[in-house]
Design a protein around this motif. Structure first.
Motif, PDB file in Angstrom:
ATOM      1  N   HIS A   9       4.959 139.754 -16.410  1.00 26.74           N
ATOM      2  CA  HIS A   9       5.035 138.539 -17.234  1.00 26.74           C
ATOM      3  C   HIS A   9       3.630 138.017 -17.556  1.00 26.74           C
ATOM      4  CE1 HIS A   9       9.185 137.635 -17.930  1.00 26.74           C
ATOM      5  NE2 HIS A   9       9.529 137.682 -16.652  1.00 26.74           N
ATOM      6  N   ASP A  25      12.169 138.959 -20.668  1.00 25.65           N
ATOM      7  CA  ASP A  25      11.929 140.293 -20.112  1.00 25.65           C
ATOM      8  C   ASP A  25      11.797 141.366 -21.192  1.00 25.65           C
ATOM      9  OD1 ASP A  25      12.045 139.083 -17.687  1.00 25.65           O
ATOM     10  OD2 ASP A  25      14.035 139.836 -17.147  1.00 25.65           O
ATOM     11  N   HIS A  34       7.254 142.748 -11.397  1.00 26.50           N
ATOM     12  CA  HIS A  34       7.817 142.089 -12.579  1.00 26.50           C
ATOM     13  C   HIS A  34       7.029 140.832 -12.987  1.00 26.50           C
ATOM     14  CE1 HIS A  34      11.034 140.917 -15.342  1.00 26.50           C
ATOM     15  NE2 HIS A  34      10.926 139.696 -14.859  1.00 26.50           N
ATOM     16  N   SER A  84      10.672 131.639 -14.925  1.00 27.10           N
ATOM     17  CA  SER A  84      11.728 132.523 -15.415  1.00 27.10           C
ATOM     18  C   SER A  84      13.054 132.126 -14.782  1.00 27.10           C
ATOM     19  CB  SER A  84      11.378 133.973 -15.077  1.00 27.10           C
ATOM     20  OG  SER A  84      11.519 134.173 -13.693  1.00 27.10           O
TER      21      SER A  84
HETATM   22 ZN    ZN Z   1      11.414 137.996 -16.005  1.00 25.05          ZN
END
Ligand code: ZN
Ligand code: KG4
Length: 342
Positions: A115, A302, A111, A136
């Protein structure tokens, strides 16, 4: 190469289609904010159930938006971690099923790497090395992407993530969830110098952060003013809190880039949508002669497009992920489980 990107690590059910790792053909983001707002934060079980409901309609919507069918798709990229276990599971199971049913290669994506590669969607192919500030709801790290594509975490928060700090302070101020955008809005009308909140670890020579003390300082200051009967102008609190957080993040990121002789800084993750952080980072990078890559806010929070972009890079490097890959809530950067190309 058209990559389908699936992201379900937290509270966004997101599906995107990206051509050649850079061109967004579809970017469907199903927010679950309304599901979680009554609880003041993300409820993992509710997130997983909502992903189950939203994922198939989101896949259909992405294909419609992109004007294509599964026959046009060349690979499936999915977030395998880090994130909420039940939430990740929904996306990973769907990606495996699609890969199997349509005989497509599967690529598991970290993840946080997603980003970072969101930058490719706006600025074209990422030229390494890069120093990235990844901020985040769950993470706050300064990461060095080496010329060979390797990831080294130079520093990270020792307690709260930046988004967590925004959300907790917002809740204390009585603002609705998610608090980051609310504080951002409120701060526009406030004076960032009104209250001098602590800048923890600013000059400690590391690239680490500590944010829980800042959050506590906000709470203590409000209680003190309340007890003294002093009026509190919330925009000043929001602006002063943001300023303290931003100053440390910007100073350390620029110092990391200069120390490692890296010419480019990436500002990514949900908190990278913060207007003051963006402005301060742009000014500091300009002063230091660094190039700043800060994607638009819609690509900072996201989304599936960033997962497709990161997946494309790994696919282009010949990587494939085995169909028995498991979601990993604690997946570390640079450790995406992959199997050699067939
Ligand atoms: Zn995120
Ligand atoms: O990257 P993201 O969408 O999800 C995670 O991977 O965590 O980040 C969500 C976080 C939340 O804490 C939210 O409050 C914060 O990003 N956020 C902001 C802003 N927009 C989103 N924080 C400060 N200012 C904003 N404009």
């Amino acid at each position: 190469m058209l990559v389908l990107g699936i992201e379900t690590s937290c509270d966004e059910t997101a599906v995107a289609l990206v051509a050649d790792g850079e061109k967004v053909r579809a970017n469907v983001i199903g927010s679950q904010v309304e599901h979680h707002r009554p609880f003041g934060g993300v409820v993992p079980e509710i997130a997983a159930r909502a992903h189950l409901e939203l994922l198939v309609p989101s896949l259909d919507a992405a294909l419609t938006e992109g004007g294509c069918t599964y026959r046009d798709v060349d690979a499936v990229a999915v977030t395998v971690g880090p994130g909420l276990a039940g939430a990740l599971l929904v996306g990973v199971a769907a990606a495996k099923a699609l890969a199997l049913a349509h005989d497509l290669p599967l690529i598991g994506v970290n993840h946080l790497e997603g980003h970072v590669y969101a930058t490719q969607l706006e600025f074209g192919r990422l030229h390494l090395p890069v120093v990235a500030l990844v901020v985040s709801g769950g993470h706050t790290s300064i990461v060095l992407l080496g010329a060979d594509g390797s990831f080294t975490t130079l520093g990270a928060t020792v307690d709260d993530a930046a988004g967590e700090a925004f959300d907790k302070v917002a809740r204390f101020l009585g603002l609705p969830y998610p608090g980051g955008p609310e504080i951002d809005r409120l701060a526009q009308e406030g004076d960032p110098a009104a209250i001098r909140f602590p800048r923890a670890m600013l000059h400690d020579g590391t690239y680490d952060f500590s944010l829980s003390g800042l959050k506590t300082a906000v709470v203590r200051e409000l209680r003190r003013r309340d007890a003294a009967g002093t009026e509190v102008w919330l925009p000043d609190v929001a602006a002063s809190f943001t300023e303290a957080l931003v100053e440390v993040q910007v100073t350390k990121t620029v110092a990391a880039a200069v120390a490692h002789d890296v010419p480019t800084v990436a500002l990514v993750g949900g908190v990278a949508s913060n207007s003051r952080l963006r402005a301060a980072m742009a000014a500091a990078c300009a002063r230091a002669g660094l190039r700043l890559l800060a994607p638009s806010p819609v690509l900072c929070t996201d989304n599936g497009a960033m997962i497709a972009a990161a997946g494309y890079n790994r696919l282009a490097a010949g990587e494939r992920t085995a169909l028995d890959v498991a979601a990993d809530p604690n997946l570390g950067l640079g450790t995406v489980p992959t199997a050699p190309a067939a």
